[in-house]
Structure formats: C-alpha cells, structure tokens
Write an enzyme that holds these catalytic residues in place. Structure first.
Site, PDB file in Angstrom:
ATOM      1  N   SER A 117       0.837  -1.198   0.000  1.00  0.00           N
ATOM      2  CA  SER A 117       0.000   0.000   0.000  1.00  0.00           C
ATOM      3  C   SER A 117       0.870   1.245   0.000  1.00  0.00           C
ATOM      4  CB  SER A 117      -0.876  -0.015   1.248  1.00  0.00           C
ATOM      5  OG  SER A 117      -1.448   1.253   1.468  1.00  0.00           O
ATOM      6  N   TYR A 141      -1.593  -0.499  10.644  1.00  0.00           N
ATOM      7  CA  TYR A 141      -1.880  -1.122   9.335  1.00  0.00           C
ATOM      8  C   TYR A 141      -0.715  -0.921   8.368  1.00  0.00           C
ATOM      9  CZ  TYR A 141      -3.619  -1.222   4.540  1.00  0.00           C
ATOM     10  OH  TYR A 141      -3.744  -1.446   3.198  1.00  0.00           O
ATOM     11  N   LYS A 145       2.217  -3.640   6.533  1.00  0.00           N
ATOM     12  CA  LYS A 145       2.560  -3.753   5.103  1.00  0.00           C
ATOM     13  C   LYS A 145       4.064  -3.550   4.924  1.00  0.00           C
ATOM     14  CE  LYS A 145      -1.567  -4.242   3.224  1.00  0.00           C
ATOM     15  NZ  LYS A 145      -1.941  -5.344   2.349  1.00  0.00           N
TER      16      LYS A 145
HETATM   17  C1  UD1 Z   1      -5.951   4.668   2.852  1.00  0.00           C
HETATM   18  C2  UD1 Z   1      -4.533   4.447   2.333  1.00  0.00           C
HETATM   19  C3  UD1 Z   1      -4.544   3.317   1.349  1.00  0.00           C
HETATM   20  C4  UD1 Z   1      -5.120   2.093   2.015  1.00  0.00           C
HETATM   21  C5  UD1 Z   1      -6.545   2.389   2.452  1.00  0.00           C
HETATM   22  C6  UD1 Z   1      -7.113   1.202   3.195  1.00  0.00           C
HETATM   23  C7  UD1 Z   1      -3.149   6.444   2.353  1.00  0.00           C
HETATM   24  C8  UD1 Z   1      -2.698   7.648   1.601  1.00  0.00           C
HETATM   25  N1  UD1 Z   1      -4.042   5.673   1.704  1.00  0.00           N
HETATM   26  O1  UD1 Z   1      -6.726   5.179   1.809  1.00  0.00           O
HETATM   27  O2  UD1 Z   1      -3.228   3.029   0.940  1.00  0.00           O
HETATM   28  O3  UD1 Z   1      -5.089   0.988   1.177  1.00  0.00           O
HETATM   29  O4  UD1 Z   1      -6.517   3.500   3.345  1.00  0.00           O
HETATM   30  O5  UD1 Z   1      -8.465   1.334   3.359  1.00  0.00           O
HETATM   31  O6  UD1 Z   1      -2.723   6.183   3.460  1.00  0.00           O
HETATM   32  N2  UD1 Z   1     -12.928  10.837   2.903  1.00  0.00           N
HETATM   33  C9  UD1 Z   1     -13.853  11.790   3.314  1.00  0.00           C
HETATM   34  N3  UD1 Z   1     -15.026  11.355   3.841  1.00  0.00           N
HETATM   35  C10 UD1 Z   1     -15.334  10.033   3.993  1.00  0.00           C
HETATM   36  C11 UD1 Z   1     -14.389   9.069   3.557  1.00  0.00           C
HETATM   37  C12 UD1 Z   1     -13.186   9.504   3.025  1.00  0.00           C
HETATM   38  O7  UD1 Z   1     -13.613  12.988   3.209  1.00  0.00           O
HETATM   39  O8  UD1 Z   1     -16.411   9.727   4.515  1.00  0.00           O
HETATM   40  C13 UD1 Z   1     -11.650  11.281   2.323  1.00  0.00           C
HETATM   41  C14 UD1 Z   1     -10.446  10.864   3.135  1.00  0.00           C
HETATM   42  O9  UD1 Z   1     -10.113  11.825   4.092  1.00  0.00           O
HETATM   43  C15 UD1 Z   1      -9.385  10.730   2.032  1.00  0.00           C
HETATM   44  C16 UD1 Z   1     -10.169  10.345   0.784  1.00  0.00           C
HETATM   45  O10 UD1 Z   1     -11.531  10.670   1.069  1.00  0.00           O
HETATM   46  O11 UD1 Z   1      -8.778  11.968   1.813  1.00  0.00           O
HETATM   47  C17 UD1 Z   1     -10.066   8.864   0.479  1.00  0.00           C
HETATM   48  O12 UD1 Z   1     -10.364   8.135   1.652  1.00  0.00           O
HETATM   49  P1  UD1 Z   1     -10.474   6.540   1.643  1.00  0.00           P
HETATM   50  O13 UD1 Z   1     -11.321   6.111   0.508  1.00  0.00           O
HETATM   51  O14 UD1 Z   1     -10.872   6.129   3.025  1.00  0.00           O
HETATM   52  O15 UD1 Z   1      -8.993   6.038   1.347  1.00  0.00           O
HETATM   53  P2  UD1 Z   1      -7.595   6.486   2.006  1.00  0.00           P
HETATM   54  O16 UD1 Z   1      -7.769   6.767   3.463  1.00  0.00           O
HETATM   55  O17 UD1 Z   1      -6.997   7.555   1.159  1.00  0.00           O
END
Ligand code: UD1
Length: 329
Positions: A117, A141, A145
């Site tokens: 990841s 987590y 990895k």
């Molecule tokens: C993270 C990890 C990724 C990992 C995954 C596991 C990083 C950069 N990425 O993804 O490698 O495999 O977790 O699940 O560490 N968001 C909102 N509102 C929500 C949900 C998400 O604003 O309700 C935003 C988050 O703050 C983020 C983006 O959307 O900026 C993507 O979030 P998400 O889909 O959860 O993935 P990551 O956290 O980026």
C-alpha cells in the site's frame, strides 16, 4: 499459470481472479470469508474455505495443487481500526502471512505477489511517490505492510523467493460488466460512500478536513481502477520466473483528485446531488498521496486503461446501480 489467490473473494482479489481468467491463467481461491463474498466468485472455480495462517490447511493445498504463484490479498485494511486494535492487524497481516510463507517454503512454492500500500510512505513531502521514497508508515496497518515488504526481502536473499510488492494507491471502480464491485462492511472508502449518499442510502457524506495545503483544501488521492491494478500483477509473472527476483512497484495513475473533485464527478456521472457537509480532519489522513507510476509502465509494459476519475466512477456507478445493496449473501 496456476495461481492460488489468497483473499480471492475480496474486492481486489475477486477482480484479479477475473483478469487472470481473461488472460488464460488458472486461478484457485483461498478465502476465510471474514470479509470476502461468495457471490463474487465465478462459477466452477475451486475454492478453499479456510485460514491462510493455518499451515495444516494451506500446506496440503499447495502440495496437491502444485501452484506456480501465490497471490496474497487477504490483509485487514481499516487504518482506524488498526490503531485501536493493533494486535488484530499484526496477527492477521503479519503472523498469518509468515505462516503462509512457511507453508510455501515447505512445499517449494517460490513465487509470491503481495498487496502492499502507498500508506507505507507515511506523511512525506516527496510527491509524486516513486519507488525509492523511504518507507515510513505511521499506522499499525501501514507498518504491517512495511514489515512484510522487509521480510520478503530477507526471504529472497535466504531462500531465493521471487516476489513482487505492489503498492496500491486508492483502489477503486468495479468490473465494467457491473457484476462485481466494492462491498465493504463497514464501508469507509470515498467513492462508494459518495454514491450511497447520492442514492439516499446515507444521509450525507462528511468531508474530512477542508484546511489541507492543497488547491481546494481537501485531501488529494490517486484513484486507480481495480482492473488496472490486477493487470499489473499479471504483467509481473514473466520477471518473477527468475529465482530471487525482488520487484516493487507503485501503482497509481499519477493524476490526483481532491475529495471535492470526486464528489463533483459522482454528481456528474450519476446526475444526482451528493449531500455533504464539511467536518474535521480524520486522524491519520495525509494531505496528499499520488504515484509516479513510470517504473511499472516501463518495466512491466503496464498500460492504464482508466486514466481519469470519471471513467473509474462510471464503473463504480454501474455496479451500485445493478447491486444497490452489494452482494446479496
Ligand atoms: C488509505 C490508504 C490506502 C489504504 C486504504 C485502506 C493512504 C494515503 N491511503 O486510503 O493506501 O489501502 O486507506 O483502506 O494512506 N474521505 C472523506 N469522507 C469520507 C471518507 C473519506 O472525506 O467519509 C476522504 C479521506 O479523508 C481521504 C479520501 O476521502 O482523503 C479517500 O479516503 P479513503 O477512501 O478512506 O482512502 P484512504 O484513506 O486515502
């Protein structure tokens, strides 16, 4: 080739199984169905229902099936949960992976593909992320990895294991036929949450943080289609034939999208409004994470089919439209 796909009923594993079949390979599935979905498995495939950490279960399978490659998609991946229950993550993601590797060693299966990841890079200003950026995970987590990546390096040197670590950015989208897609319980990922909010299955989407040092103040991420990820794995098979091969690739499109851009895209693709509100930052989120994918493109001849976020959201939308409640089982 004959491939044991561990976690083959999960989101990325199930898409990889289909891509393997399409490329003429012979996948077998091993899954404990804690998070996997039986309905994601194509008809007629051999399925081993059990735990990758149980050597008495995996070793006879490896002996009998004489697989060429083991692919491992069976990690737990809730970053937040890993901070409240780190032992669960070290047990599943490290101890059980050690046991899987031990079963492989006992049966002389020498080729391994690992789902890593981008989270192993932690919070860094080096952007885009190329393969040589130092690993500095900061969640349990991410640390699991990173630790498996390090262990694989030792195994290559000690036992001649050939392995590939693919560092996924934000795996997303769904198979374009709409039959399989993302269905996590609980769902934490942005694109499915935004689609569910648009459909009225959730009250609203909360945007985590609006004061990041990014153009619109929301986090930047690199959304990469799950089929593109899968095809990169298959493209590595040839290189892995040489014993002791060690491969590391960062898999993203290299084109980041902000949270607001994703919401706008979901509205554009679905024709529906995504009810949302602005909330505080989510602990553990980094401001930006996007890949420099040239190494995989050049060395694996990897081509990215879904280059823009709209094309990815379109496939996710098709899945959600035909399966509003996810898999039925
Ligand atoms: C993270 C990890 C990724 C990992 C995954 C596991 C990083 C950069 N990425 O993804 O490698 O495999 O977790 O699940 O560490 N968001 C909102 N509102 C929500 C949900 C998400 O604003 O309700 C935003 C988050 O703050 C983020 C983006 O959307 O900026 C993507 O979030 P998400 O889909 O959860 O993935 P990551 O956290 O980026």
């Amino acid at each position: 080739m004959k491939i044991l796909v561990v976690g083959g009923a999960g989101f990325i594993g199930s898409h990889c199984v289909r891509q393997l079949l399409a490329a003429g390979h012979e996948p077998l599935i091993l899954d404990n169905f804690v998070y996997g979905h039986r309905d994601s498995i194509p008809q007629g495939l051999t399925v081993y229902d059990g735990d990758m950490g149980d050597i008495s279960f995996t070793q006879p399978i490896l002996e009998k099936e004489k697989v060429d490659i083991v692919m491992h998609f069976a990690a737990f991946a809730y970053v937040g949960e890993s901070t409240t229950d780190p032992l669960k993550y070290y047990d599943n993601n490290i101890s059980k992976t050690v046991h899987l590797l031990q079963a492989m060693r006992n049966t002389k299966v020498n080729t391994f593909i690992f789902s890593s990841s981008c989270t192993i890079f932690g919070d860094t200003n080096e952007m885009p992320l190329h393969e040589d950026v130092p690993r500095q995970a900061f969640s349990p987590y991410g640390q699991t990895k990173q630790d498996v990546e390090v262990l694989l390096g030792y195994c290559a040197k000690a036992y001649g294991l050939s392995y590939a670590c693919f560092r996924y950015f934000n795996a997303s989208g769904a198979d374009p036929d709409g039959k399989i897609g993302e269905d996590h319980d609980p769902e934490t990922h942005l694109i499915p949450l935004a689609i569910q909010a648009a459909r009225g299955q959730r009250d609203k989407l909360v945007i985590f943080g609006t004061d990041y040092p990014t153009p619109d103040g929301t986090c930047l991420r690199d959304y990469i289609h799950v089929n593109d990820l899968s095809r990169a794995h298959i493209a590595s098979f040839e290189k892995l034939q040489t014993p002791g091969t060690e491969l590391h690739y960062n898999l993203g499109t290299g084109k980041p999208s902000s949270v607001l851009e994703v919401i706008n895209t979901v509205e554009d693709v679905t024709g529906l409004k995504v009810p949302h509100e602005f909330g505080p930052r989510r602990p553990g989120d980094v401001p930006a994470a996007y890949a420099y994918p040239e190494k995989a493109i050049k060395e694996l001849n990897w081509d990215i089919e879904f280059l823009d976020i709209k094309s990815i959201v379109e496939t996710a939308w098709k899945w959600h439209q035909s399966n509003p409640n996810g898999f039925e089982e």
